[in-house]
Scaffold this active site. Structure first.
Site, PDB file in Angstrom:
ATOM      1  N   ASP A  13      -6.959  78.644 104.304  1.00 53.88           N
ATOM      2  CA  ASP A  13      -8.185  78.384 103.542  1.00 53.88           C
ATOM      3  C   ASP A  13      -7.984  77.388 102.400  1.00 53.88           C
ATOM      4  O   ASP A  13      -8.664  77.451 101.381  1.00 53.88           O
ATOM      5  CB  ASP A  13      -8.770  79.701 102.970  1.00 53.88           C
ATOM      6  CG  ASP A  13      -9.102  80.681 104.076  1.00 53.88           C
ATOM      7  OD1 ASP A  13      -9.496  80.228 105.161  1.00 53.88           O
ATOM      8  OD2 ASP A  13      -8.957  81.894 103.843  1.00 53.88           O
ATOM      9  N   LYS A  16      -8.562  72.736 104.747  1.00 54.29           N
ATOM     10  CA  LYS A  16      -8.098  71.854 105.839  1.00 54.29           C
ATOM     11  C   LYS A  16      -9.269  71.223 106.580  1.00 54.29           C
ATOM     12  O   LYS A  16      -9.204  70.080 107.007  1.00 54.29           O
ATOM     13  CB  LYS A  16      -7.238  72.662 106.834  1.00 54.29           C
ATOM     14  CG  LYS A  16      -5.970  73.219 106.222  1.00 54.29           C
ATOM     15  CD  LYS A  16      -5.214  74.111 107.185  1.00 54.29           C
ATOM     16  CE  LYS A  16      -5.953  75.378 107.547  1.00 54.29           C
ATOM     17  NZ  LYS A  16      -6.109  76.340 106.446  1.00 54.29           N
ATOM     18  N   GLY A  40     -11.343  79.655 110.027  1.00 57.43           N
ATOM     19  CA  GLY A  40     -12.702  79.281 109.652  1.00 57.43           C
ATOM     20  C   GLY A  40     -12.584  78.039 108.795  1.00 57.43           C
ATOM     21  O   GLY A  40     -12.024  78.097 107.704  1.00 57.43           O
ATOM     22  N   HIS A  41     -13.018  76.916 109.322  1.00 59.93           N
ATOM     23  CA  HIS A  41     -12.891  75.643 108.609  1.00 59.93           C
ATOM     24  C   HIS A  41     -14.288  75.151 108.235  1.00 59.93           C
ATOM     25  O   HIS A  41     -15.101  74.857 109.097  1.00 59.93           O
ATOM     26  CB  HIS A  41     -12.154  74.613 109.476  1.00 59.93           C
ATOM     27  CG  HIS A  41     -10.744  75.021 109.805  1.00 59.93           C
ATOM     28  ND1 HIS A  41      -9.915  74.284 110.607  1.00 59.93           N
ATOM     29  CD2 HIS A  41     -10.021  76.095 109.407  1.00 59.93           C
ATOM     30  CE1 HIS A  41      -8.743  74.897 110.686  1.00 59.93           C
ATOM     31  NE2 HIS A  41      -8.781  76.000 109.978  1.00 59.93           N
ATOM     32  N   GLN A 223      -4.638  78.071 109.640  1.00 58.28           N
ATOM     33  CA  GLN A 223      -3.817  78.956 108.790  1.00 58.28           C
ATOM     34  C   GLN A 223      -2.955  78.126 107.822  1.00 58.28           C
ATOM     35  O   GLN A 223      -3.419  77.094 107.368  1.00 58.28           O
ATOM     36  CB  GLN A 223      -2.962  79.915 109.646  1.00 58.28           C
ATOM     37  CG  GLN A 223      -3.783  80.995 110.322  1.00 58.28           C
ATOM     38  CD  GLN A 223      -4.465  80.555 111.612  1.00 58.28           C
ATOM     39  OE1 GLN A 223      -3.827  79.982 112.469  1.00 58.28           O
ATOM     40  NE2 GLN A 223      -5.735  80.837 111.776  1.00 58.28           N
TER      41      GLN A 223
END
Ligand code: GDP
Ligand code: IMO
Ligand code: MG
Length: 427
Positions: A13, A16, A40-41, A223
């Site tokens: 988080d 990225k 989750g991006h 990650q």
């Protein structure tokens, strides 16, 4: 740009998605190389926010080729929903490709993830319960099912039968848990195969040709370094290889194809899930950073634990990934905090440690050695040049670079694409 790997420095988080979207403007190919929909991006373009889980964060640029590499584990239900959701918002999928070697997440993986977390009780990892660990376990055990198998109905049926029988016996006898239904999975997955089949191909060959033709390739990690199965805070890690070496494995390219490695680090530190976190703030300030930084998980909505920037972690990530540059995100969130702290080292048993401890007992007992720096009060959201930052913010960034041993390339001052300061020209 040539071939660039973008990797999380901390516990995920770090931003990225935003960095990938920003750099994608210069890339021809954008590749996700590991993880699954535990990721989750978040990417903000104009007034629109997109939350990507499996599809590379380059998809919001037209005319870019996006690849889901062999190192990714795919939950087809999630991927189909993500494709449909993006298409409904006008995003084209014409240049999306999925590796035929990528492994599938099946409903029994999600169940296995959940029952295993329950069994662990207080010692749970705090996984996203998306079936990530079990899917990678099956891959390593050579009982996994790949995309190439999904699109061959006969092969899929046989592999599914074997897996469901074996997993059901295990669920019943070991966990006393419910069974999964072969017929239900088969019918759902046959439908996914019909939808996804057209995207499935030999993506490693595509990349080989692209690199040989001098195309620019951006490899997007999910990650972060401390969630890496080998180098992270094991067992409080994910089950894949987010670190730069994982980009070779998960995309199918050789190490010599990689020209540049960029580490993405938040200007402070966050973590979701369990496990030690030396610079964690347990006080009001931790809550203040969480609220100002909107630190709630993109995938699970869980509050993220917040703490000071940790240069021990940054130095470790620099070594493990061979970082050329840092992208420091969310500097704007630190506005208004009068005294900022950076952890310079860990003290343990009366001495300062050189490396990052493998033992969780040791890591939990480490005492961070802090340097204090003055904060600033100015909002940073409109700043676009390094020299326009308040002097204290520049000093803070300089100290991060000095203590990490890695120069800063980009600085994030807001969620939007354009809220990015480019510190040096390398592409
Ligand atoms: P990822 O998993 O590394 O892609 O990061 P996430 O998207 O899960 O979390 C990062 C969050 O911070 C997202 O909500 C981003 O929109 C946001 N973000 C990224 N960069 C910045 C920044 O420079 N400033 C601020 N305020 N928010 C940012
Ligand atoms: P992005 O790509 C932050 C964490 C989980 C848990 C551990 C194992 O958005 O940075 P898993 O479901 O992978 O078996 O969970 O890893 N985790 C993440 N934390 N960002 C992520 O992804 C994460 N993906 C997994 O919270 O502690
Ligand atoms: Mg995330």
């Amino acid at each position: 740009m040539a071939t660039v790997v973008l990797v999380g420095v901390q516990w995920g988080d770090e931003g990225k998605g935003k960095a990938t979207d920003f750099l994608a403007a210069k890339a021809d190919f954008i590749v996700r190389y590991q993880g699954g929909n535990n990721a989750g991006h978040t990417v903000v373009v104009g007034d629109e926010e997109f939350r990507l889980h499996v599809i590379p964060s380059g998809i919001l640029h037209k005319d870019k080729t996006c690849i889901i590499g062999n190192g990714v584990v795919i939950d087809p239900a999630v991927l189909v929903a993500e494709i449909r959701g993006l298409e409904q918002r006008g995003v084209q999928m014409a240049r999306l490709f999925i590796s035929e070697r990528a492994h599938l997440i099946l409903p029994y993986h999600r169940l296995w993830d959940a029952v295993e977390e329950e069994r662990k009780g207080k010692g749970k990892i705090g996984t996203t319960r998306r079936g990530i660990g079990p899917a990678y376990s099956d891959k390593a055990a050579r009982t996994g099912i790949r995309m190439v198998d999904l699109v061959n109905k006969e092969v899929f049926r046989g592999l599914l039968r074997e897996n469901v029988d074996c997993k059901n016996a295990y669920f019943e006898r070991v966990y006393g848990a419910e069974r999964v239904s072969f017929a239900e999975i088969l019918s759902a997955y046959e439908e996914y195969a019909d939808i996804l089949g057209k995207y499935v191909t030999d993506t490693a060959l595509m990349l080989h040709r692209a690199i040989a033709a001098g195309k620019n390739v951006l490899l997007e990690g999910a990650q972060g370094t401390l969630l890496d199965i080998d180098h992270g805070t094991y067992p409080f890690v994910t089950s894949s290889t987010p670190t730069a070496g994982g980009a070779c494995l998960g995309a199918g390219i050789g190490p010599r194809a990689i020209d540049t490695v960029i580490g993405i680090a938040k200007a402070y530190t966050t973590r979701v899930g369990e496990g030690p976190f030396p610079t964690e703030l347990h006080d009001e300030l931790g809550k203040e950073i969480r609220d100002k930084g909107r630190e709630f998980g993109t995938t699970t909505g869980r509050p993220r634990r917040c703490g000071w920037f940790d240069a021990v972690i940054a130095r470790y990530a620099a070594r493990i990934n061979g970082l050329d540059y840092l992208c420091v995100t969310k500097l704007d969130v630190l506005t208004g905090i009068p005294r900022l702290r950076i952890c310079r080292g860990y003290r343990w048993g009366g001495e300062e440690l050189e490396g990052f401890p493998a033992s969780l007992d040791c890591l939990s007992a480490c005492e961070p050695v802090y340097e204090d720096l003055p904060g600033w009060d100015e909002a940073l959201g409109e700043v676009r040049r390094l020299e326009d930052l308040p002097v204290q913010a520049r000093r803070y960034l300089e100290r991060i670079a000095e203590l990490s041993g890695v120069p800063v390339l980009l600085v994030g001052v807001g969620t939007r694409r354009e809220q990015t300061i480019v510190c040096r020209d390398v592409f």
